[in-house]
Design a protein around this motif. Structure first.
Motif, PDB file in Angstrom:
ATOM      1  N   VAL A  71      33.807  44.345  36.332  1.00 61.45           N
ATOM      2  CA  VAL A  71      34.079  44.391  34.996  1.00 61.45           C
ATOM      3  C   VAL A  71      35.983  44.494  34.798  1.00 61.45           C
ATOM      4  N   HIS A  72      36.450  43.758  34.247  1.00 61.82           N
ATOM      5  CA  HIS A  72      38.011  43.929  33.990  1.00 61.82           C
ATOM      6  C   HIS A  72      38.180  44.356  32.616  1.00 61.82           C
ATOM      7  N   CYS A  73      38.549  45.839  32.367  1.00 63.97           N
ATOM      8  CA  CYS A  73      38.553  46.438  31.089  1.00 63.97           C
ATOM      9  C   CYS A  73      39.946  46.106  30.707  1.00 63.97           C
ATOM     10  N   TYR A  74      40.948  45.691  31.592  1.00 70.08           N
ATOM     11  CA  TYR A  74      42.379  45.845  30.895  1.00 70.08           C
ATOM     12  C   TYR A  74      42.456  44.649  30.048  1.00 70.08           C
ATOM     13  N   LYS A  75      43.330  44.721  28.939  1.00 69.84           N
ATOM     14  CA  LYS A  75      43.686  43.519  28.222  1.00 69.84           C
ATOM     15  C   LYS A  75      44.391  42.568  28.826  1.00 69.84           C
ATOM     16  N   PRO A  76      44.444  41.156  29.023  1.00 72.41           N
ATOM     17  CA  PRO A  76      44.992  40.456  29.617  1.00 72.41           C
ATOM     18  C   PRO A  76      46.488  40.570  29.911  1.00 72.41           C
ATOM     19  N   MET A  78      48.086  43.519  29.655  1.00 74.63           N
ATOM     20  CA  MET A  78      48.116  44.718  30.391  1.00 74.63           C
ATOM     21  C   MET A  78      47.733  44.627  31.830  1.00 74.63           C
ATOM     22  N   ARG A  79      46.654  43.751  32.008  1.00 77.62           N
ATOM     23  CA  ARG A  79      46.322  43.557  33.317  1.00 77.62           C
ATOM     24  C   ARG A  79      47.407  42.558  34.165  1.00 77.62           C
TER      25      ARG A  79
END
Length: 121
Positions: A71-76, A78-79
């Motif tokens: 699960v990638h919880c960072y906004k795109p 910020m990622r």
């Protein structure tokens, strides 16, 4: 037992936040000319965002690094920023924080072996 586990998870969470903060600080010093102990507004925002994400991570007990998480919880946006920081700072950490850098490499290798065993099972 739960108290020991929660203390271990809290320690792991704090170590992760400290390491990400160090990597962002190194990046900001080298790329943005910030003085030691200071961050430019963009990097300060990223550091705070990363700390909040880490504070809310429900997988902290079992995960090794965010890059290995399902699960990638960072906004795109910020990622992408944190990826840039990691690419820049990762290889330089051996000179700034050698113990942490070596720990990271050993944990990464262990995680790769664990994931391979899970796939092969």
């Amino acid at each position: 037992m739960a108290r020991v586990d929660s203390a271990r998870v809290a320690s792991k969470r704090e170590r992760e936040k400290r390491m990400v903060s160090e990597m962002i600080a190194l990046y900001c010093r080298k790329r943005h000319g910030a003085r030691r102990g200071e961050l430019c507004p963009e990097c300060a925002e990223l550091a705070e965002y990363a700390r909040r994400r880490s504070d809310r991570c429900p997988f902290m007990e079992t995960k090794t690094f965010c890059s290995n998480c399902r699960v990638h919880c960072y906004k795109p946006e910020m990622r992408e920023k944190i990826r840039e920081v990691m690419r820049f700072s990762g290889s330089r950490m051996i000179f700034h924080h050698p113990v942490a850098a070596i720990r990271h490499v050993t944990e990464t290798k262990a995680e790769e072996r664990r994931l391979k065993r899970e796939r092969d099972a």
